[in-house]
Scaffold this motif. Structure first.
Motif, PDB file in Angstrom:
ATOM      1  N   GLY A 148      41.053  59.849  29.318  1.00 34.25           N
ATOM      2  CA  GLY A 148      40.352  60.344  28.131  1.00 34.25           C
ATOM      3  C   GLY A 148      41.109  61.476  27.458  1.00 34.25           C
ATOM      4  N   TYR A 149      41.640  62.384  28.271  1.00 35.35           N
ATOM      5  CA  TYR A 149      42.407  63.494  27.698  1.00 35.35           C
ATOM      6  C   TYR A 149      43.706  62.995  27.084  1.00 35.35           C
ATOM      7  CZ  TYR A 149      44.748  67.960  27.162  1.00 35.35           C
ATOM      8  OH  TYR A 149      45.413  69.040  26.634  1.00 35.35           O
ATOM      9  N   ALA A 150      44.337  62.010  27.748  1.00 39.00           N
ATOM     10  CA  ALA A 150      45.578  61.453  27.201  1.00 39.00           C
ATOM     11  C   ALA A 150      45.317  60.816  25.843  1.00 39.00           C
ATOM     12  CB  ALA A 150      46.161  60.427  28.167  1.00 39.00           C
ATOM     13  N   TYR A 151      44.194  60.108  25.712  1.00 35.61           N
ATOM     14  CA  TYR A 151      43.879  59.479  24.426  1.00 35.61           C
ATOM     15  C   TYR A 151      43.595  60.532  23.356  1.00 35.61           C
ATOM     16  CZ  TYR A 151      41.523  56.765  20.836  1.00 35.61           C
ATOM     17  OH  TYR A 151      41.169  56.195  19.643  1.00 35.61           O
ATOM     18  N   THR A 210      41.801  62.029   4.507  1.00 36.71           N
ATOM     19  CA  THR A 210      42.685  62.004   5.664  1.00 36.71           C
ATOM     20  C   THR A 210      42.220  60.967   6.671  1.00 36.71           C
ATOM     21  OG1 THR A 210      43.074  64.375   5.392  1.00 36.71           O
ATOM     22  CG2 THR A 210      43.761  63.402   7.470  1.00 36.71           C
ATOM     23  N   THR A 211      43.139  60.173   7.145  1.00 37.18           N
ATOM     24  CA  THR A 211      42.866  59.243   8.238  1.00 37.18           C
ATOM     25  C   THR A 211      43.914  59.459   9.318  1.00 37.18           C
ATOM     26  OG1 THR A 211      44.181  57.498   7.179  1.00 37.18           O
ATOM     27  CG2 THR A 211      41.819  57.513   6.733  1.00 37.18           C
ATOM     28  N   ALA A 212      43.509  59.310  10.559  1.00 37.60           N
ATOM     29  CA  ALA A 212      44.433  59.535  11.669  1.00 37.60           C
ATOM     30  C   ALA A 212      44.192  58.487  12.743  1.00 37.60           C
ATOM     31  CB  ALA A 212      44.236  60.941  12.251  1.00 37.60           C
ATOM     32  N   GLY A 213      45.276  58.071  13.368  1.00 35.96           N
ATOM     33  CA  GLY A 213      45.141  57.093  14.435  1.00 35.96           C
ATOM     34  C   GLY A 213      46.485  56.747  15.044  1.00 35.96           C
ATOM     35  N   TYR A 214      46.417  56.030  16.151  1.00 40.21           N
ATOM     36  CA  TYR A 214      47.632  55.616  16.850  1.00 40.21           C
ATOM     37  C   TYR A 214      48.358  54.515  16.068  1.00 40.21           C
ATOM     38  CZ  TYR A 214      46.563  58.067  21.223  1.00 40.21           C
ATOM     39  OH  TYR A 214      46.332  59.020  22.172  1.00 40.21           O
ATOM     40  N   ARG A 215      49.675  54.557  16.098  1.00 42.35           N
ATOM     41  CA  ARG A 215      50.514  53.466  15.623  1.00 42.35           C
ATOM     42  C   ARG A 215      51.502  53.167  16.744  1.00 42.35           C
ATOM     43  NH1 ARG A 215      53.595  54.204  10.016  1.00 42.35           N
ATOM     44  NH2 ARG A 215      55.055  55.404  11.306  1.00 42.35           N
ATOM     45  N   GLY A 216      50.972  52.581  17.784  1.00 39.35           N
ATOM     46  CA  GLY A 216      51.745  52.376  19.001  1.00 39.35           C
ATOM     47  C   GLY A 216      51.367  53.418  20.048  1.00 39.35           C
ATOM     48  N   VAL A 217      51.853  53.194  21.252  1.00 36.35           N
ATOM     49  CA  VAL A 217      51.489  54.069  22.370  1.00 36.35           C
ATOM     50  C   VAL A 217      52.049  55.468  22.192  1.00 36.35           C
ATOM     51  CG1 VAL A 217      51.726  54.407  24.865  1.00 36.35           C
ATOM     52  CG2 VAL A 217      51.343  52.110  23.948  1.00 36.35           C
ATOM     53  N   ASN A 218      53.213  55.600  21.592  1.00 29.58           N
ATOM     54  CA  ASN A 218      53.909  56.883  21.523  1.00 29.58           C
ATOM     55  C   ASN A 218      53.979  57.471  20.124  1.00 29.58           C
ATOM     56  OD1 ASN A 218      54.558  56.880  24.336  1.00 29.58           O
ATOM     57  ND2 ASN A 218      56.166  55.379  23.904  1.00 29.58           N
TER      58      ASN A 218
END
Length: 213
Positions: free
Chosen positions: A29-32, A169-177
């Motif tokens: 959870g913290y990593a995410y 503003t939008t934010a999110g992952y684009r791949g694992v890294n």
């Protein structure tokens, strides 16, 4: 006595497994959430001019390389549109190249980071510099400077008591890294993005920008 020891072992094993599961779930959870935490801490630090904290969350060499590439592309596209078929295009290109270094130097700074995270990307204008963060402007107003006439649109907003709207503003992952924060002031306006990249399991740093919209 031996039976009591076996009973304790049977009771202790499920408890140990449960504790391990809790620790693993908490770590995942913290990593995410870690890039969201990094973004929040970086923005707060940049707005308050906490340079030491800003430096912890910015990969300046990577950011400089990205800014140079993106601003070069921005100026190239502008020259292609404005000077297509014009013999002065080469002169304009040389002037544009001369602007890249100072602009990159200006934006690869804590003030530049604050501007990027507040919806103010570089636009490739001559002598362009990022504005100081809001807290810095409030703490250090320009001495003895006459008021600057506001444009009509700003006066209209002031008359209607409508404050300037922050960018969408939008934010999110684009791949694992890779974690991307996109900014847009309104429908049809140019978009740009600030890109964070993972360095280690929980560490994220602002490493690039995307000015292509």
């Amino acid at each position: 006595m031996a039976g009591l020891v076996r009973m304790k072992g049977r009771v202790g094993r499920p408890l140990l497994i449960a504790l391990i599961v809790i620790v693993v779930v908490a770590a995942l959870g913290y990593a995410y959430a870690s890039p969201y935490i990094a973004l929040d801490r970086l923005k707060r630090a940049a707005d308050s001019r906490d340079v030491e904290t800003v430096n912890e969350y910015v990969d300046y060499p990577a950011l400089r390389d990205s800014l140079k590439l993106q601003v070069t592309g921005l100026l190239t596209r502008r020259l292609d549109v404005q000077h297509n078929g014009n013999p002065l295009a080469a002169i304009g290109a040389m002037i544009g190249v001369a602007l890249i270094g100072p602009l990159v130097d200006a934006y690869a700074t804590p003030d530049g980071v604050a501007a990027l995270l507040n919806g103010i990307p570089p636009r490739g204008e001559p002598g362009e510099r990022p504005p100081p963060p809001p807290a810095a402007r409030a703490d250090n107003p320009a001495p003895n400077s006459p008021p600057t006439p506001a444009p009509a649109s700003s006066q209209a907003n002031a008359n209607s008591n409508t404050p300037p709207q922050p960018p969408q503003t939008t934010a999110g992952y684009r791949g694992v890294n890779e974690f991307v924060v996109s900014y847009q002031h309104g429908v049809g306006d140019t978009r740009y993005a600030a890109i964070f990249r993972r360095q280690g399991l929980f560490t994220w740093k602002l490493s690039a920008v995307d000015l292509n919209g």
